[in-house]
Design an enzyme around this catalytic site. Structure first.
Site, short mmCIF file in Angstrom:
data_model
loop_
_atom_site.label_atom_id
_atom_site.label_comp_id
_atom_site.label_asym_id
_atom_site.label_seq_id
_atom_site.Cartn_x
_atom_site.Cartn_y
_atom_site.Cartn_z
N GLU A 117 0.82 -1.22 0.00
CA GLU A 117 0.00 0.00 0.00
C GLU A 117 0.86 1.27 0.00
O GLU A 117 0.37 2.35 0.35
CB GLU A 117 -0.95 0.02 1.22
CG GLU A 117 -1.93 -1.14 1.30
CD GLU A 117 -3.06 -1.08 0.26
OE1 GLU A 117 -3.07 -0.14 -0.57
OE2 GLU A 117 -3.90 -1.99 0.27
N HIS A 141 -3.06 1.68 8.34
CA HIS A 141 -4.14 0.89 7.77
C HIS A 141 -4.26 -0.41 8.55
O HIS A 141 -3.26 -1.12 8.73
CB HIS A 141 -3.84 0.59 6.29
CG HIS A 141 -4.68 -0.50 5.73
ND1 HIS A 141 -6.06 -0.46 5.75
CD2 HIS A 141 -4.36 -1.68 5.15
CE1 HIS A 141 -6.54 -1.56 5.19
NE2 HIS A 141 -5.53 -2.33 4.83
N HIS A 143 -7.10 -3.92 9.67
CA HIS A 143 -8.30 -4.69 9.33
C HIS A 143 -9.17 -4.80 10.59
O HIS A 143 -9.28 -5.87 11.18
CB HIS A 143 -7.90 -6.06 8.80
CG HIS A 143 -7.14 -6.00 7.50
ND1 HIS A 143 -6.58 -7.11 6.90
CD2 HIS A 143 -6.87 -4.96 6.67
CE1 HIS A 143 -5.98 -6.75 5.75
NE2 HIS A 143 -6.14 -5.44 5.61
N GLU A 171 -17.72 10.49 23.20
CA GLU A 171 -16.45 11.17 22.87
C GLU A 171 -16.12 11.16 21.37
O GLU A 171 -15.22 11.88 20.93
CB GLU A 171 -15.30 10.53 23.64
CG GLU A 171 -15.48 10.68 25.14
CD GLU A 171 -14.20 11.03 25.87
OE1 GLU A 171 -13.13 10.63 25.39
OE2 GLU A 171 -14.30 11.70 26.90
N HIS A 212 -12.89 -4.06 3.89
CA HIS A 212 -11.43 -4.17 3.98
C HIS A 212 -10.87 -3.61 5.31
O HIS A 212 -10.17 -4.33 6.01
CB HIS A 212 -10.80 -3.46 2.77
CG HIS A 212 -9.33 -3.65 2.67
ND1 HIS A 212 -8.63 -3.50 1.49
CD2 HIS A 212 -8.39 -3.98 3.59
CE1 HIS A 212 -7.35 -3.73 1.70
NE2 HIS A 212 -7.18 -4.03 2.97
O1 2HA Z 1 -1.83 -7.12 3.35
O2 2HA Z 1 -3.59 -4.94 4.30
O3 2HA Z 1 -4.34 -3.73 2.11
C1 2HA Z 1 -1.62 -5.79 3.44
C2 2HA Z 1 -2.90 -5.10 3.34
C3 2HA Z 1 -3.30 -4.62 2.02
ZN ZN Z 2 -5.51 -4.25 4.04
#
Ligand code: 2HA
Ligand code: ZN
Length: 274
Positions: A117, A141, A143, A171, A212
């Site tokens: 990414e 980022h 999950h 909050e 995602h």
């Molecule tokens: O595996 O999370 O979006 C890496 C990620 C791709």
């Molecule tokens: Zn991801």
């Protein structure tokens, strides 16, 4: 001179990656984290950086980041291994003077590459660096389970996610007063998702990638992790509420939000208060 792994920013990076893993947001090689290193921090570790490596294309152009150094998690690397094996899991990369290529200067041993990414991270660093006058340095980022679950049952609209998440914990509007943006499902890792996300990040600090995860930006590790944590906690409450009942018997009202905004001195956009 300081060893890379003794530098405060590196300790902060590793701690945040481990905290994310412990939350359960980084199964296998899921998620990625980058940090735009301050000039004085680069100076501290310069002796340990190897500038002889070759340039690789970023996959997009980030002129606003020319000559900047970043810490990045590695492509295919596991957050679960960052704490025990940082030099294998992470790297320091330099962006060239055209903002088109990067080189690895430390870490990512044995031929590893920075996160898949990287285009999304760097395009968003560029946007946030400009908008915040250089204050934002962290892009994350993950999950996050409950946020992902909600993207199957709520309309994929900024105003719906913002309002629903705000209502779940008092909050929330103080932690993310600008709201959250939503990116429809897109192929990860490419330029298209990077462009779509960076458009939203002009307005928000958080983008939700449908089916995602979370993509977010902040000034430092604590604030950025805290932001993702707050959004995910709120999503968890909403999942519980929706699991118990399709209707809320009571909630925080638009006028309640206006009162909160006054006392906490935040501005809440009227588009989320109707
Ligand atoms: O595996 O999370 O979006 C890496 C990620 C791709
Ligand atoms: Zn991801």
């Amino acid at each position: 001179m300081m060893k890379v792994l003794e530098a405060g920013f590196m300790k902060g990076f590793i701690h945040m990656a481990d905290q994310g893993f412990l939350q359960g947001w980084h199964e296998r090689n899921g998620g990625n984290l980058t940090y735009r290193i301050k000039e004085e921090e680069v100076e501290e570790i310069k002796e340990e950086l190897d500038l002889t490596g070759e340039w690789h294309p970023i996959g997009t152009t980030v002129k606003g980041l020319a000559g900047e150094y970043f810490v990045a998690t590695g492509s295919g690397k596991y957050f679960s291994n960052v704490l025990s094996n940082p030099k294998d899991s992470l790297g320091i990369v330099l962006v060239d003077e055209n903002g088109e290529n990067y080189k690895i200067c430390w870490g990512l041993e044995n031929g590893a590459r920075p996160t898949s990414e990287l285009p999304s991270h760097l395009m968003n660093h560029e946007v946030k660096k400009e908008i915040t006058g250089g204050e934002h340095r962290v892009i994350y980022h993950c999950h996050a389970t409950n946020v992902i679950a909600l993207t199957f049952v709520l309309p994929l609209k900024d105003e719906v996610f913002t309002r629903q998440l705000w209502e779940m914990a008092t909050e929330c509007p103080v932690v993310f007063p600008d709201g959250v943006g939503v990116v429809p499902w897109m192929v990860p890792g490419g330029r298209d998702i990077a462009v779509a996300t960076s458009k939203l990040m002009k307005k928000y600090d958080v983008a939700i990638w449908a089916h995602h995860g979370i993509f977010c930006s902040g000034k430092d590790f604590d604030l950025t992790f805290g932001l993702a944590h707050t959004v995910e906690k709120s999503a968890e409450i909403l999942v519980k509420v929706l699991s118990m009942s399709p209707v809320k018997l009571q909630t925080i009202t638009s006028d309640n939000f206006r009162d909160l905004a006054k006392d906490f001195k935040v501005t809440l956009p009227e588009e989320f208060l109707n």
